[in-house]
Structures are given as structure tokens and as C-alpha cells.
Scaffold this motif. Sequence first.
Motif, PDB file in Angstrom:
ATOM      1  N   ILE A 301       0.838  -1.205   0.000  1.00 60.09           N
ATOM      2  CA  ILE A 301       0.000   0.000   0.000  1.00 60.09           C
ATOM      3  C   ILE A 301       0.872   1.254   0.000  1.00 60.09           C
ATOM      4  CG2 ILE A 301      -1.666   1.337   1.347  1.00 60.09           C
ATOM      5  CD1 ILE A 301      -2.786  -1.386   2.339  1.00 60.09           C
ATOM      6  N   SER A 305       0.731   3.629  -3.355  1.00 57.14           N
ATOM      7  CA  SER A 305       0.083   4.925  -3.106  1.00 57.14           C
ATOM      8  C   SER A 305       1.074   6.086  -3.172  1.00 57.14           C
ATOM      9  CB  SER A 305      -0.621   4.905  -1.749  1.00 57.14           C
ATOM     10  OG  SER A 305       0.303   4.649  -0.706  1.00 57.14           O
ATOM     11  N   THR A 306       2.279   5.904  -2.615  1.00 59.53           N
ATOM     12  CA  THR A 306       3.276   6.983  -2.647  1.00 59.53           C
ATOM     13  C   THR A 306       3.726   7.263  -4.071  1.00 59.53           C
ATOM     14  OG1 THR A 306       4.043   6.236  -0.472  1.00 59.53           O
ATOM     15  CG2 THR A 306       5.427   7.817  -1.640  1.00 59.53           C
TER      16      THR A 306
END
Length: 381
Positions: A301, A305-306
Amino acid sequence: MSYITSFFDNYFLLIDAMSIYIMVGLLFAGILKQLVPDDFVSKNLGTDSTGSIIKATIFGIPLPVCSCSVIPIAQGLRKEGASKGAVQSFLISTPITGVDSILATFSFFGLIFTIFRVLSSIIIAIAVGLVQNFLEKESIKKEKTSLKPMFSTTGTSTTSLNSFTPKPTNTSSDSSCGCSSKNEKKSFSIKKVFSYAYVTLFEDMVKALFIGLLLGAAFTTFIPKEYSSLLFENQILTYFVILLFAIPLYTCATASLPIAAAFMIQGMSAGAAFIFLTAGPATSAVTMSVVYKMLGRTSLIVYVSTIAILSLVFGFLFDSIFDKLEILNLSHHMDELSILNRTASILMLLLMFYYLLIPYFSKKSSCCSSETSCCSSSSEV
């Protein structure tokens, strides 16, 4: 018939634009492979510190590794004790900022875009590693806090708690990694330079490169600009559509360049092309599955996401700062082709078809040999 002619014209236009840079980049990659010790990276990435993340990012920049072969190397680093953050930073920076990828990016998009891509990729790689290590430390602190009531106030509690702190494992002597435990100094070999560059590396990327060129030529030829411009009119919407398209797509950093160039010919902005070139190689379905298996769900995640958020930010920044700059260089390549460019294109095509046809002929020969053996065994009976 005109579509077929146009398709091949666009296909060779893309090859001519990048062939010389790929061939030279692979040569540099082969030289670097000979100069950099095999255990140089693994020796420097064993802690959860900020320094290990920066080292992983910097070490990944010049290393001669494409998107296809960086995964097993990252797995090896993790087994040798590299932190989760360092492994993730290495996974991002290595394929995007490889020598061949940098030169090929320059061939399509020019100096400014290339510098922006390299610098922003370094920032993204470091940011992902820092976020990962921060969350890792926080989770360890929470584990220790929740375990405190279970222990008495004697001196044994400290020793017990230390057993929950992950420690790097030394597997340098493990024969399963396929590496020698001896630090033998390797001698420089021209033969090994060419073998690694034009056999090992090129064979790793040939399928993705071939498909990328086909898709780039197809997008340019068969998608009318009137239709594609409808999508590319809304800049913010384009960013999200390209991001969703790029994340699961399995394509190496170099092979994604002709696809991005084709999108830009159809009217897509350079910022959206940046998003595609960053998110595509770093977050393919294969890479995400390996990150999940190797580092866990939370790490996956953080990783995806980053990268997604920072890709959108940097894509928007590029379009805001350089919106009037002409990025794509393809329009001038046909008039400025030299004998060297043409030779590089021919050599690259020959290598591509050679490595693409090898599996077919090897299977055919193995079938023939098996039939011969069967025939001989039956005749003996």
C-alpha cells in the motif's frame, strides 16, 4: 494498404529515434557490470536508516539492470538483510534511471524532460523508502508498547523485547542465492561486457521492447487524433486515466518510451507522459505481487500509493512549468538520420528478431530430437 505503410513508417520512426541510444546505453551497462563488484550493493543496505535508503537509490541509478531483472536482485537484497525501505527505493530507482533508459529518454523527449525524470524519480524512490521505514518503526514501537504489561520489571524484559526486533539475516554463505561467498576480484573482460550488454540485458528486455514499439506504432497509426484529443482535453482527467492504465501494465522503463511518444503525438501532455513513464515501470502487476509477497500488504500500500501520488504531483508540476516547451523530438529524426543511426537501427532489429525467434527454433529442434529418439527406440524394439 495506406494504413499498413503508415504503420511500418511509424514503427521504423520509433526505432530510428531510440536505437543508437539503446545500443550505446547497453554498452555502458555492460562496462558498469564489470566495474561494480557483485556484492557492492548488498553490503551497504542492511540498516533501517535514512542513509541506507539514499544509498539504495543512488546505487540503483547507474546499475545495469532493467525492470525485468531488478525483481530477483531486490529479493536477494532482502534475504541478505536490506531494510524494506531500501528494497523499495532500489526497486524504483534502478530501472527508471538506468543508463539505457536515460539515453533512450533523451532520444525521445530531450534534455529537460530527461533531467526532470531522473531527479523526480530519485525523490520518489527516497520518499517511498522513508515512508516505509517510518511506518515500520512505528509498528515496532506499538508492538513493544503492547507487550510491556506481559513482562515483569526484572532485567529479562529487555532481552525478551529485543527478540521482536527484526534483524538482518546473513545468507552470504547460502548456496541457494547462486552467489559465491568469496570476495574474488573480477578481471575486466571485453567479451563479458558485450555478452552482458547484448545477450543478458537485451534478451531480458526484448519482448517488452518489441511489444512497446508495436503498440506505439499502432496508437500513432490507427487512433484518429479527433478521438484521442477528446480524452486529452481534460488534463486532470488524463492524469488519472493514464495512472490507472500504467499501474498494472508490465513494461520496462525503456520499452514504455515509444508508447508514451505515441500518446504525445496524439495530443497527450508531457506531464501525463511522465506519469506513464514513472508509474508503469515501477508498479507493474508483477512487481506489486512480489512486493506483497516479500514485504507484506502494508508495504505494498505504501509502495503503490506513494508512487501514484508523487507521480501525479510531478506530472502536474512539469505541465505547469514547461507547458510551452516542445518536448518530442521525433519530427526531425527522419531528416537527420546518419549512417550510424541507421546501422544501430539495423543491428537492434536483427538482435530483436534473433532473440524473439530463438525460443521457436529451440522448441522445434527439441521436438525433432525427441521424435528422432522415439523413432530410434521404436526401431530397436
